[in-house]
Design an enzyme around this catalytic site. Structure first.
Site, PDB file in Angstrom:
ATOM      1  CG  LEU A  64       1.155  38.518  -7.091  1.00 47.65           C
ATOM      2  CD1 LEU A  64      -0.216  38.859  -6.543  1.00 47.65           C
ATOM      3  CD2 LEU A  64       1.313  39.093  -8.503  1.00 47.65           C
ATOM      4  N   GLY A  65       5.004  38.971  -4.500  1.00 51.92           N
ATOM      5  CA  GLY A  65       5.891  39.757  -3.632  1.00 51.92           C
ATOM      6  C   GLY A  65       6.164  38.994  -2.360  1.00 51.92           C
ATOM      7  N   GLY A 113       7.763  39.615   1.932  1.00 53.24           N
ATOM      8  CA  GLY A 113       8.369  40.472   2.943  1.00 53.24           C
ATOM      9  C   GLY A 113       8.579  39.680   4.213  1.00 53.24           C
ATOM     10  N   GLY A 114       8.718  40.389   5.294  1.00 51.94           N
ATOM     11  CA  GLY A 114       9.022  39.773   6.571  1.00 51.94           C
ATOM     12  C   GLY A 114       7.955  38.804   7.055  1.00 51.94           C
ATOM     13  N   GLY A 173       5.946  36.904   5.031  1.00 50.53           N
ATOM     14  CA  GLY A 173       5.650  35.780   4.137  1.00 50.53           C
ATOM     15  C   GLY A 173       5.453  36.291   2.729  1.00 50.53           C
ATOM     16  CD  GLU A 174       7.632  33.467  -1.092  1.00 46.94           C
ATOM     17  OE1 GLU A 174       8.257  33.761  -2.118  1.00 46.94           O
ATOM     18  OE2 GLU A 174       7.428  32.311  -0.694  1.00 46.94           O
ATOM     19  CB  THR A 175       1.761  38.325  -1.865  1.00 49.53           C
ATOM     20  OG1 THR A 175       1.889  38.910  -0.566  1.00 49.53           O
ATOM     21  CG2 THR A 175       0.375  38.589  -2.392  1.00 49.53           C
ATOM     22  CE  LYS A 203      -1.030  40.917   2.051  1.00 49.90           C
ATOM     23  NZ  LYS A 203       0.124  41.194   1.410  1.00 49.90           N
ATOM     24  CG  ASP A 242       1.249  49.746   4.552  1.00 46.63           C
ATOM     25  OD1 ASP A 242       1.938  50.790   4.443  1.00 46.63           O
ATOM     26  OD2 ASP A 242       1.670  48.628   4.214  1.00 46.63           O
TER      27      ASP A 242
HETATM   28  N1  ATP Z   1      -5.803  41.728  -3.920  1.00 51.90           N
HETATM   29  C1  ATP Z   1      -4.807  42.004  -4.779  1.00 51.90           C
HETATM   30  N2  ATP Z   1      -5.035  42.081  -6.096  1.00 51.90           N
HETATM   31  C2  ATP Z   1      -4.043  42.345  -6.955  1.00 51.90           C
HETATM   32  N3  ATP Z   1      -2.755  42.529  -6.583  1.00 51.90           N
HETATM   33  C3  ATP Z   1      -2.466  42.449  -5.274  1.00 51.90           C
HETATM   34  C4  ATP Z   1      -3.471  42.190  -4.303  1.00 51.90           C
HETATM   35  N4  ATP Z   1      -2.884  42.154  -3.091  1.00 51.90           N
HETATM   36  C5  ATP Z   1      -1.571  42.388  -3.294  1.00 51.90           C
HETATM   37  N5  ATP Z   1      -1.323  42.565  -4.608  1.00 51.90           N
HETATM   38  C6  ATP Z   1      -0.029  42.854  -5.239  1.00 51.90           C
HETATM   39  O1  ATP Z   1       0.871  41.841  -4.861  1.00 51.90           O
HETATM   40  C7  ATP Z   1       2.159  42.379  -4.678  1.00 51.90           C
HETATM   41  C8  ATP Z   1       2.739  41.886  -3.380  1.00 51.90           C
HETATM   42  O2  ATP Z   1       1.868  42.252  -2.342  1.00 51.90           O
HETATM   43  P1  ATP Z   1       2.339  42.342  -0.869  1.00 51.90           P
HETATM   44  O3  ATP Z   1       1.170  42.647  -0.037  1.00 51.90           O
HETATM   45  O4  ATP Z   1       3.156  41.166  -0.510  1.00 51.90           O
HETATM   46  O5  ATP Z   1       3.112  43.652  -0.892  1.00 51.90           O
HETATM   47  P2  ATP Z   1       4.642  44.002  -1.041  1.00 51.90           P
HETATM   48  O6  ATP Z   1       4.657  45.231  -1.868  1.00 51.90           O
HETATM   49  O7  ATP Z   1       5.448  42.843  -1.497  1.00 51.90           O
HETATM   50  O8  ATP Z   1       5.001  44.299   0.446  1.00 51.90           O
HETATM   51  P3  ATP Z   1       4.544  45.423   1.393  1.00 51.90           P
HETATM   52  O9  ATP Z   1       3.492  46.292   0.787  1.00 51.90           O
HETATM   53  O10 ATP Z   1       4.036  44.644   2.547  1.00 51.90           O
HETATM   54  O11 ATP Z   1       5.796  46.160   1.673  1.00 51.90           O
HETATM   55  C9  ATP Z   1       2.033  43.880  -4.770  1.00 51.90           C
HETATM   56  O12 ATP Z   1       2.512  44.305  -6.020  1.00 51.90           O
HETATM   57  C10 ATP Z   1       0.560  44.127  -4.712  1.00 51.90           C
HETATM   58  O13 ATP Z   1       0.201  45.197  -5.541  1.00 51.90           O
END
Ligand code: ATP
Length: 530
Positions: free
Chosen positions: A15-16, A18-19, A21-23, A40, A139
């Site tokens: 899903l994404g 950053g610094g 790790g990944e999601t 996460k 945040d």
């Molecule tokens: N619990 C969740 N349910 C659905 N989507 C989520 C959830 N947590 C995160 N996401 C989605 O996953 C993606 C990646 O999330 P992440 O927290 O890594 O944020 P990022 O946008 O990549 O980095 P950051 O906000 O830290 O700059 C985002 O699009 C976020 O909306």
């Protein structure tokens, strides 16, 4: 062969990243439904065995907080599990099906005023709950609010706390310390950028989120008042009602003491429309609604007038370190504070970590919130001294609790009212007794009209007054009142006071009252106080 994370979670897609790790979006193969979840992955920024141990402890603590938060409301993702694998940390969370506010705006365009109001009314109770647990989210931004497709409720994702624990490092003295500040440039207020978030830091971020929805302007695209550092945005949202504009203005005030103190207060202002229509940007700082945020030394924030890249809106982790050296210049510091740190750290675009080890004690989330200890910062004392300037004498009926005897010069009694005329000292005592009884409106009405409309003391009129007396002061103890001068029309009284704040702190103060005799109502009114 297919690999399962922790022998259980099948990754569907990333899903994404950053610094830290990944999601991932994944499915849980050990649930009958193979329910979907978000995983996460978090990496400590300094990796050695000693740090690992510390990070592990903090991670566990923060995961417990997330579990607690998510268990209370469906507007925070439920924490399903957490685990460690190959030196990395993982949180398994409820997958919220829906669109982030960013995605919603991209699909449907600007939010209407009622859409923004609905969102705020929906989210503020969640923030109130989060703050009641002594957590600052840190945040809040359009990317971190998902509107659940199922019921259209807003869900707050991505709490900063856990990521902060990944920033644990050893400083040059060999002490463990939290080396980073979590937040997003533009959405994060200056005290947070300096490593000292308070509860109203979240209200600030929420205010900027609302502005984005109403204007499509990212914070960095908005101008600042060059004198006060306040954000100028009304011109981009001309149809927004004065009430909503006033609420947002107050939420995004540069200085925390000018903001709403609590999410509840902001919610009530929104619902009951009690914020004055506009808070002029060029106003000097309010002095009558001081935020008791004692851990912040605002006059010590760093200044760096570096303009940000206009589109930068990723979460960053930066060093809070330089927070204590240069004096703040409120008229110009504002956004430059963080951005200077970012740019100095070589930030380009996405999330980064600047892992400076700082000579600073660790700051778990709960410690980043307003402290309840008994000490008082110089700034706070100053604020209190200033903020008491608008206290008024009370009704002409002497209170039984008054101990100071009248030293008012004898007057020739003409009527019964004159005979009962309270002394100026009694008036001051009665005024505070009225406040201690929670009769704020009565006390407010004992201020002269010009004092009530003094924008410096009461930028939002009566609301500022009750913010202070009802929201922040638990009670006030009048230690001493001394008559300086008096005649039949005017009097001057000095009062020595002790404020017991709702935080538990005790703060001394002193006020010189100028009183005017209001013959019509047989009472003293306060015409000035300083
Ligand atoms: N619990 C969740 N349910 C659905 N989507 C989520 C959830 N947590 C995160 N996401 C989605 O996953 C993606 C990646 O999330 P992440 O927290 O890594 O944020 P990022 O946008 O990549 O980095 P950051 O906000 O830290 O700059 C985002 O699009 C976020 O909306």
């Amino acid at each position: 062969m297919e690999t399962l994370l922790d022998k259980r979670y099948r990754v569907i897609r990333t899903l994404g990243g950053g610094g830290f790790g990944e999601t991932f979006l994944a499915e849980d193969t050990q649930m009958p439904s193979n329910r979907r979840c978000v995983i996460k992955q978090l990496r400590p920024i300094q990796n050695n065995p000693q740090i690992y141990q510390l990070v592990q402890e903090r991670f566990q603590r923060e995961a417990a907080i997330l579990e607690d938060l998510g268990g209370y409301t469906d507007q925070i993702p439920t924490l399903y599990a957490y685990f460690q694998l190959n030196g990395q940390f993982y949180l398994v969370q409820e997958w919220i099906e829906g669109d982030t506010l960013t995605a919603k705006v991209q699909k449907q365009g600007l939010f209407s005023e009622s859409g923004v109001r609905e969102l705020l009314v929906n989210l503020l109770p969640v923030l109130e709950y989060v703050h009641s647990k002594r957590i600052v989210h840190r945040d809040i931004k359009p990317d971190n609010i998902i509107v659940r497709a199922r019921n259209h409720k807003s869900v707050l994702i991505d709490f900063g706390a856990v990521r902060e624990s990944m920033g644990t490092v050893f400083n040059s003295q060999g002490n463990p310390t939290s080396s980073i500040v979590i937040g997003t440039p533009g959405y994060m207020p200056s005290e947070q950028a300096a490593g000292r978030p308070v509860y109203s830091s979240d209200l600030y971020s929420l205010g900027l989120t609302a502005i984005y929805l109403l204007t499509l302007k990212q914070p960095q695209e908005l101008e600042l008042d060059s004198r006060t550092g306040e954000i100028i945005w009304h011109r981009h949202a001309l149809s927004v009602s004065p009430t909503l504009a006033g609420v947002i203005d107050r939420a995004i005030a540069y200085h925390p003491r000018e903001r709403f103190v609590t999410a509840r207060e902001m919610l009530e202002a929104l619902q009951f429309g009690s914020v004055s229509p506009t808070v002029p940007y060029n106003q000097p700082p309010a002095v009558n609604n001081v935020q008791p945020a004692p851990t912040v030394s605002y006059n010590q924030l760093p200044v760096a007038n570096v303009q940000p890249p206009a589109t930068l809106q990723n979460t960053v982790a930066v060093s809070p370190g330089s927070a204590s050296h240069q004096p703040v210049n409120q008229s110009s510091g504002h956004r430059g504070i963080l951005l200077g740190a970012l740019i100095a750290g070589g930030l380009i675009g996405a999330s980064i970590v600047i892992g400076f080890a700082l000579n600073k004690t660790p700051q778990p989330v709960a410690e980043s919130t307003p402290s309840t200890e008994a000490s008082t910062t110089r700034q706070e004392q100053q604020d209190v001294t200033q903020s008491v300037q608008s206290q008024v004498p009370s009704s002409s009926e002497p209170s039984p609790s008054i101990s100071s005897k009248t030293s008012f010069p004898p007057l020739p009694p003409t009527t019964q009212q004159e005979v009962d005329r309270p002394s100026p000292e009694e008036a001051v005592q009665n005024y505070y007794a009225t406040i201690n009884q929670g009769q704020y409106e009565t006390a407010w009405n004992q201020l002269s009209p010009s004092l009530r409309s003094n924008k410096r003391l009461h930028p939002n009129g009566y609301l500022s007054y009750i913010d202070w007396w009802g929201g922040q002061v638990e009670s006030i103890d009048v230690e001493e009142v001394n008559l300086v001068q008096a005649n039949t029309e005017t009097a001057t009284v000095n009062a020595r006071l002790q404020y017991l704040m709702k935080t538990g702190k005790q703060i001394p103060g002193s006020v010189r009252f100028s009183l005017l005799w209001d013959a019509e109502n047989s009472r003293w009114i306060v015409s000035d106080a300083n």
